[in-house]
Design a protein around this motif. Sequence first.
Motif, PDB file in Angstrom:
ATOM      1  N   ARG A   1       2.020   1.644  -3.375  1.00  0.00           N
ATOM      2  CA  ARG A   1       0.910   2.263  -4.271  1.00  0.00           C
ATOM      3  C   ARG A   1       0.690   3.792  -3.983  1.00  0.00           C
ATOM      4  O   ARG A   1       0.472   4.491  -4.857  1.00  0.00           O
ATOM      5  CB  ARG A   1      -0.465   1.592  -3.954  1.00  0.00           C
ATOM      6  CG  ARG A   1      -1.749   2.052  -4.699  1.00  0.00           C
ATOM      7  CD  ARG A   1      -2.965   1.540  -4.288  1.00  0.00           C
ATOM      8  NE  ARG A   1      -3.193   1.740  -2.764  1.00  0.00           N
ATOM      9  CZ  ARG A   1      -4.086   1.098  -2.037  1.00  0.00           C
ATOM     10  NH1 ARG A   1      -4.685   0.142  -2.500  1.00  0.00           N
ATOM     11  NH2 ARG A   1      -4.153   1.478  -0.702  1.00  0.00           N
ATOM     12  N   GLU A   2       0.671   4.032  -2.762  1.00  0.00           N
ATOM     13  CA  GLU A   2       0.374   5.494  -2.301  1.00  0.00           C
ATOM     14  C   GLU A   2       1.686   6.333  -2.728  1.00  0.00           C
ATOM     15  O   GLU A   2       1.518   7.574  -3.435  1.00  0.00           O
ATOM     16  CB  GLU A   2       0.416   5.794  -0.861  1.00  0.00           C
ATOM     17  CG  GLU A   2      -0.771   5.015  -0.385  1.00  0.00           C
ATOM     18  CD  GLU A   2      -2.101   5.445  -1.001  1.00  0.00           C
ATOM     19  OE1 GLU A   2      -2.398   6.796  -1.323  1.00  0.00           O
ATOM     20  OE2 GLU A   2      -2.973   4.680  -1.509  1.00  0.00           O
TER      21      GLU A   2
ATOM     22  N   ARG B   1       0.885   7.034  -6.532  1.00  0.00           N
ATOM     23  CA  ARG B   1      -0.211   7.968  -6.742  1.00  0.00           C
ATOM     24  C   ARG B   1       0.083   9.156  -6.279  1.00  0.00           C
ATOM     25  O   ARG B   1      -0.363  10.337  -7.222  1.00  0.00           O
ATOM     26  CB  ARG B   1      -1.575   7.663  -5.681  1.00  0.00           C
ATOM     27  CG  ARG B   1      -2.495   6.171  -6.305  1.00  0.00           C
ATOM     28  CD  ARG B   1      -3.418   6.055  -4.895  1.00  0.00           C
ATOM     29  NE  ARG B   1      -4.342   5.035  -5.480  1.00  0.00           N
ATOM     30  CZ  ARG B   1      -5.243   4.593  -4.817  1.00  0.00           C
ATOM     31  NH1 ARG B   1      -5.427   4.964  -3.239  1.00  0.00           N
ATOM     32  NH2 ARG B   1      -6.185   3.606  -5.148  1.00  0.00           N
ATOM     33  N   LYS B   2       0.996   9.640  -5.275  1.00  0.00           N
ATOM     34  CA  LYS B   2       1.460  10.837  -5.295  1.00  0.00           C
ATOM     35  C   LYS B   2       2.308  11.704  -6.132  1.00  0.00           C
ATOM     36  O   LYS B   2       1.996  12.412  -6.410  1.00  0.00           O
ATOM     37  CB  LYS B   2       2.197  10.809  -3.859  1.00  0.00           C
ATOM     38  CG  LYS B   2       2.322  12.243  -3.211  1.00  0.00           C
ATOM     39  CD  LYS B   2       2.705  12.139  -1.671  1.00  0.00           C
ATOM     40  CE  LYS B   2       3.252  13.536  -1.097  1.00  0.00           C
ATOM     41  NZ  LYS B   2       3.707  13.551   0.153  1.00  0.00           N
TER      42      LYS B   2
ATOM     43  N   SER C   1       0.638  -1.243   0.018  1.00  0.00           N
ATOM     44  CA  SER C   1      -0.007   0.051  -0.014  1.00  0.00           C
ATOM     45  C   SER C   1       1.106   1.287   0.138  1.00  0.00           C
ATOM     46  O   SER C   1       0.500   2.283  -0.462  1.00  0.00           O
ATOM     47  CB  SER C   1      -0.884   0.134   1.116  1.00  0.00           C
ATOM     48  OG  SER C   1      -1.711  -1.120   1.040  1.00  0.00           O
ATOM     49  N   ASN C   2       2.017   1.216   0.762  1.00  0.00           N
ATOM     50  CA  ASN C   2       2.710   2.393   0.663  1.00  0.00           C
ATOM     51  C   ASN C   2       3.503   2.499  -0.627  1.00  0.00           C
ATOM     52  O   ASN C   2       3.694   3.859  -1.225  1.00  0.00           O
ATOM     53  CB  ASN C   2       3.980   2.106   1.551  1.00  0.00           C
ATOM     54  CG  ASN C   2       3.644   2.423   3.205  1.00  0.00           C
ATOM     55  OD1 ASN C   2       2.699   2.722   3.358  1.00  0.00           O
ATOM     56  ND2 ASN C   2       4.547   1.724   4.152  1.00  0.00           N
TER      57      ASN C   2
END
Length: 252
Positions: A227-228, A231-232, A224-225
Motif C-alpha cells: 500500500r505504501e 501511495r508513494k 502495508s508495504n
Amino acid sequence: MTALRRRETLTSQLTRTLTGRIAQGMLKPGDKLPSEQELIGEFGVSRTVVREAISSLRAAGMVTTQQGVGAFVQADALTQPFRIDEANLDLLKEVISVLELRIALEAEACALAAQRRGEAHLEAMRVALDRMEAAIAASEDAVAPDLDFHRTIAEATGNAHFTHLFSYLGALMIPRTRLQTFRFFADDRTEYLRRVNREHEDIYQAILRRDSDAARSAMRLHLSNSRERLRKAMDQGAASPDRPNGAAITGE
C-alpha cells in the motif's frame, strides 16, 4: 444541474449517485428512475453515460428495466451480495482502498492459518514461493505463484468464507495492481520482486512455527508495504489517482 467531478468516469459517478439515492430512500423499491432526458438535464452528461449507468445498476441487481417504459428500483435493491465496481479500479486511489480491505482480511486469515494449517498447506506455500523465485530469476511473470501463495493461506484457515472472499478479491485485484512502482523504489525489477518474496518467506516461517501473532504481523507488514509503495508512487506522480499506470509486474 448537479455537476459531476471528473476525478473518475462520469458513468461511475452517476452510478454511485443513483445508488446513494436508493440507499437513502430517495428512490424506493418500485419507484421509477428519472427518464434519460431528466438525468441528462440534471447531471449534464450524455445519453451514453446515462445508459451505461443504468446498465451498471441493472447488472448489480438494483434496478429492472422495461423497454419503452423505463427503469424501476428492485424490491431487494439494498440486499445485494458484496460487490466492488470493477470500473472504479481504474483509479489508483480505489486500488489502494481495496488493498486496505485485503490487509484487514488477510492479516487475520494468516493468524488462523498458523493455528490450523496442515502439511499439505505448507507444501503448497513452499511450492508457490519457489515458483515465484524461479520466475523472478527468469524474468517471467510472477503473479500466478504470488496469488497461489495468498490463496493457500486463505484455504489453510479451514473457513470457506475466507477462501471465497479472497478468491473474489484476488481475481479482481491482481490484474489491476501490476503497477510499475518498482521503478521508483528499487534499483531494478529483480530486487523489487525478491524483496516482495522475502516478505512472503517471513509469513511462511511464522505459519510454519504456528506463531499466530507473528504471522498476522508479517502479513500486515507485507500488504502495508504494498500500500505504501502505491501511495508513494501516486504522491510522486508515478500514477495519477485518475488513471491506471503502466504494464504488468506483480500482484502486489
